[in-house]
Design a protein around this motif. Structure first.
Motif, PDB file in Angstrom:
ATOM      1  N   PRO A 136      39.151  40.419  50.327  1.00 34.21           N
ATOM      2  CA  PRO A 136      38.819  39.681  49.099  1.00 34.21           C
ATOM      3  C   PRO A 136      40.008  39.632  48.143  1.00 34.21           C
ATOM      4  O   PRO A 136      40.979  40.377  48.280  1.00 34.21           O
ATOM      5  CB  PRO A 136      37.680  40.498  48.498  1.00 34.21           C
ATOM      6  N   ALA A 137      39.919  38.758  47.154  1.00 32.67           N
ATOM      7  CA  ALA A 137      40.881  38.731  46.060  1.00 32.67           C
ATOM      8  C   ALA A 137      40.490  39.827  45.070  1.00 32.67           C
ATOM      9  O   ALA A 137      39.314  39.991  44.740  1.00 32.67           O
ATOM     10  CB  ALA A 137      40.878  37.358  45.391  1.00 32.67           C
ATOM     11  N   VAL A 138      41.465  40.587  44.603  1.00 33.05           N
ATOM     12  CA  VAL A 138      41.238  41.756  43.752  1.00 33.05           C
ATOM     13  C   VAL A 138      41.532  41.398  42.292  1.00 33.05           C
ATOM     14  O   VAL A 138      42.525  40.726  41.993  1.00 33.05           O
ATOM     15  CB  VAL A 138      42.138  42.923  44.213  1.00 33.05           C
ATOM     16  N   PHE A 139      40.678  41.873  41.376  1.00 32.19           N
ATOM     17  CA  PHE A 139      40.823  41.574  39.951  1.00 32.19           C
ATOM     18  C   PHE A 139      42.160  42.085  39.429  1.00 32.19           C
ATOM     19  O   PHE A 139      42.557  43.212  39.700  1.00 32.19           O
ATOM     20  CB  PHE A 139      39.666  42.203  39.158  1.00 32.19           C
ATOM     21  N   GLN A 140      42.860  41.241  38.635  1.00 32.02           N
ATOM     22  CA  GLN A 140      44.186  41.553  38.112  1.00 32.02           C
ATOM     23  C   GLN A 140      44.222  41.697  36.598  1.00 32.02           C
ATOM     24  O   GLN A 140      45.271  41.971  36.043  1.00 32.02           O
ATOM     25  CB  GLN A 140      45.170  40.440  38.505  1.00 32.02           C
ATOM     26  N   GLY A 141      43.121  41.484  35.916  1.00 31.84           N
ATOM     27  CA  GLY A 141      43.123  41.424  34.458  1.00 31.84           C
ATOM     28  C   GLY A 141      43.172  42.768  33.776  1.00 31.84           C
ATOM     29  O   GLY A 141      42.866  43.806  34.350  1.00 31.84           O
ATOM     30  N   ASP A 142      43.554  42.714  32.507  1.00 29.96           N
ATOM     31  CA  ASP A 142      43.516  43.892  31.644  1.00 29.96           C
ATOM     32  C   ASP A 142      42.109  44.017  31.073  1.00 29.96           C
ATOM     33  O   ASP A 142      41.340  43.083  31.079  1.00 29.96           O
ATOM     34  CB  ASP A 142      44.513  43.745  30.491  1.00 29.96           C
TER      35      ASP A 142
END
Length: 163
Positions: A136-142
């Motif tokens: 899956p695509a992994v969350f990158q946000g702060d």
């Protein structure tokens, strides 16, 4: 070998919209059909889409502007077909999920009509194929974590620029 980045950047290439016959007003030169689930539930392919690009970049976005899916295809040249490693990114508002490990099967990679290239030597090609992601695509946000985004099997058609 070169890589191409399929993602959001600068110029509007074209829109794809269905007509009453089930076809497309532009022959579906810009289309990504995919189901996203997990940290973001969305489906691309049912509504009109726009492709945006600069040299070696193309992205898929529904015209409602709620989500953008981008794909980095590794080591592909103009005219090549076959299976290539890829990575996908998903953007929705201020949130980004990245680094989904994928594979794309490019069934067609043919010359496309020339576009305005500001005196540069671009070589436009229309690519068609399908793909799938093994991670899956992994969350990158702060500001906290969100669940990963699963990217279902997908089909694509887009024009890209080789140089």
């Amino acid at each position: 070998m070169r890589s191409i980045w399929v993602g959001a950047t600068l110029l509007l290439v074209g829109c794809s919209s269905s007509d009453n016959s089930g076809g497309s007003s532009n022959g579906d030169e810009c289309r990504l059909n995919v189901q996203l689930s997990g940290g973001l539930d969305a489906k691309l392919g049912d509504s009109s889409q726009a492709c945006v690009y600069s040299a070696r970049s193309v992205g898929f976005a529904p015209l409602d502007g709620k989500v953008l899916v981008a794909m980095f295809v590794r080591k592909i040249e103009a005219g090549q077909t076959g299976t290539f490693a890829a990575e996908m990114t998903v953007d929705a508002g201020q949130d980004r999920w990245a680094r989904a490990v994928c594979s794309v099967d490019v069934a067609s990679n043919v010359p496309a009509p020339p576009t305005y290239d500001a005196g540069m030597s671009f070589n436009p090609h229309l690519l068609k194929g399908k793909g799938s992601c093994s991670t899956p695509a992994v969350f990158q946000g702060d500001g906290g974590t969100k669940a990963p985004v699963d990217i279902g099997p997908f089909t694509f058609t887009f024009t890209t620029l080789f140089y």
